[in-house]
Design an enzyme around this catalytic site. Structure first.
Site, PDB file in Angstrom:
ATOM      1  N   ASP A  17      -1.179  -6.631 -11.788  1.00  0.00           N
ATOM      2  CA  ASP A  17      -1.690  -5.577 -10.917  1.00  0.00           C
ATOM      3  C   ASP A  17      -0.581  -4.608 -10.505  1.00  0.00           C
ATOM      4  O   ASP A  17       0.566  -5.014 -10.300  1.00  0.00           O
ATOM      5  CB  ASP A  17      -2.279  -6.225  -9.654  1.00  0.00           C
ATOM      6  CG  ASP A  17      -3.350  -5.391  -8.991  1.00  0.00           C
ATOM      7  OD1 ASP A  17      -3.140  -4.180  -8.806  1.00  0.00           O
ATOM      8  OD2 ASP A  17      -4.394  -5.967  -8.635  1.00  0.00           O
TER       9      ASP A  17
ATOM     10  N   SER B 243      -8.374  -1.607  -3.843  1.00  0.00           N
ATOM     11  CA  SER B 243      -7.384  -0.549  -3.863  1.00  0.00           C
ATOM     12  C   SER B 243      -7.425   0.219  -2.537  1.00  0.00           C
ATOM     13  O   SER B 243      -7.264  -0.389  -1.485  1.00  0.00           O
ATOM     14  CB  SER B 243      -7.616   0.353  -5.084  1.00  0.00           C
ATOM     15  OG  SER B 243      -6.483   1.119  -5.375  1.00  0.00           O
TER      16      SER B 243
ATOM     17  N   HIS C 245      -4.817  -4.076 -12.295  1.00  0.00           N
ATOM     18  CA  HIS C 245      -5.496  -3.510 -11.122  1.00  0.00           C
ATOM     19  C   HIS C 245      -7.005  -3.387 -11.375  1.00  0.00           C
ATOM     20  O   HIS C 245      -7.784  -3.342 -10.428  1.00  0.00           O
ATOM     21  CB  HIS C 245      -4.895  -2.137 -10.815  1.00  0.00           C
ATOM     22  CG  HIS C 245      -5.210  -1.625  -9.447  1.00  0.00           C
ATOM     23  ND1 HIS C 245      -4.896  -2.308  -8.294  1.00  0.00           N
ATOM     24  CD2 HIS C 245      -5.814  -0.466  -9.038  1.00  0.00           C
ATOM     25  CE1 HIS C 245      -5.276  -1.601  -7.236  1.00  0.00           C
ATOM     26  NE2 HIS C 245      -5.838  -0.490  -7.659  1.00  0.00           N
TER      27      HIS C 245
END
Length: 338
Positions: A283, A137, A310
């Site tokens: 995601d 991320s 995610h």
């Protein structure tokens, strides 16, 4: 971008370098969440960051450091990747102002270049020559920035749950909102508007977004070891102040200092053969967007985790580990000419 104490009382702190301290701990089994080979507090700009190492630097294959998300997140979601320590040292850390690290909460520290310099300070303090950097991320942006700035110290960079551009991210999350049920999508749009409804209206809609794209309902329950680890090593936990200042109140709106952040130009500067993009099938880092990033990085590879959001590292732990393990082994082999 959120990727959302031991036997220390009997152990003395001894100098590691002029900028770090080391706590020697018993050797552990690779899959044990709770026990590190060593723990460190390493001086960086603004304070000291907490670092743990499974394995011995200089033994085994090139080390790997896992860079957590946020900004303001912690390392605690990545304990299952300690299983990689059967082949190489695995380094986990909390960025300044989160988790187990110092928490000065000085906005002057909340700069991308400082977070990249933080990584380099850790490398120097631990005596690592070259390592793999796996960013998840927000950590993907730091991994890419680091690989571009320090190619001589980077065996490979993994951009996992890829965030490297705020404009791309915001466009992507808003497209994902469109795919939610009409009433949920309408509520989120209203909540992001100038006169949002009450929190009791907005929070369930936001939760529905997360359930679809960042922590799916079929994810496995945390293991007892993971729960115990979080209690012991969570420190002060996630720092919402940093998240809000650098990003904003939700995943759909970037009102903070990262609002115009875009590192896609760095994709042309790195060695694409040493870049791996990894995303979950569901995601919030959309596959379509990440494929565009791959196209801008000649030689790069893309892996998609089936059934993962995610949060795929926790949801599909064995698949994620296998992807990272295979990638690093191949890059190690190419580096040594084997």
């Amino acid at each position: 971008m959120i990727a959302r104490t031991l036997v220390a009382a009997a152990l003395a702190l001894v100098p590691l370098t002029a900028q770090a301290q080391d706590t020697a701990l018993p050797t552990n089994t690779a899959a044990d969440w709770s026990v590190a080979t060593s723990e460190h507090r390493i001086a960086v700009e603004g304070g000291k960051v907490w670092v743990r190492v499974n394995g011995v630097i200089g033994q085994g294959q090139a080390p790997v450091i896992i860079i957590h998300g946020g900004p303001g997140g912690t390392h605690v979601n990545f304990g299952n990747l300690l299983s990689l320590a059967d082949q190489r040292p695995v380094i986990l850390y909390d960025q300044l102002d989160s988790g187990m690290s110092d928490r000065p909460e000085n906005p002057a520290n909340w700069r991308t270049e400082r977070f990249v310099a933080e990584l380099e300070a850790i490398r120097k303090a631990l005596g690592v020559d070259r390592w793999h950097v796996i960013g998840h991320s927000w950590g993907s942006a730091l991994a890419l920035e680091y690989a571009a700035a320090y190619p001589q110290h980077t065996v490979s960079a993994v951009l996992s749950g890829t965030f490297i551009s705020a404009p791309h991210w915001i466009t992507g999350t808003n497209l994902l909102i469109r795919d939610l049920p009409d009433d949920v999508a309408a509520t989120i749009r209203a909540c992001e508007g100038p006169t949002p409804p009450a929190p009791e209206v907005c929070e369930p809609a936001t939760a529905a977004f997360y359930a679809a794209y960042n922590g799916r309902p079929d994810r496995p329950a945390p293991s007892p070891a993971a729960i115990a680890y979080r209690k012991r090593y969570g420190g002060k936990g996630f720092n919402a102040t940093v998240y809000n200042a650098m990003w904003g109140p939700t995943e759909f709106r970037a009102s903070g200092s990262l609002g115009t952040y875009d590192a896609t130009h760095l994709l042309a500067r790195v060695d694409g053969t040493r870049i791996l993009f990894v995303v979950g099938q569901y995601d919030e880092a959309r596959i379509d967007d990440v494929q565009d990033f791959v196209a801008l990085t000649p030689g790069a590879e893309l892996a998609v985790v089936p059934g993962g959001s995610h949060a795929f590292i926790a949801e599909r732990a064995e698949v994620a580990e296998a992807i990272y393990r295979d990638w690093m082994n191949r890059k190690d082999a190419s580096e040594t000419g084997k």
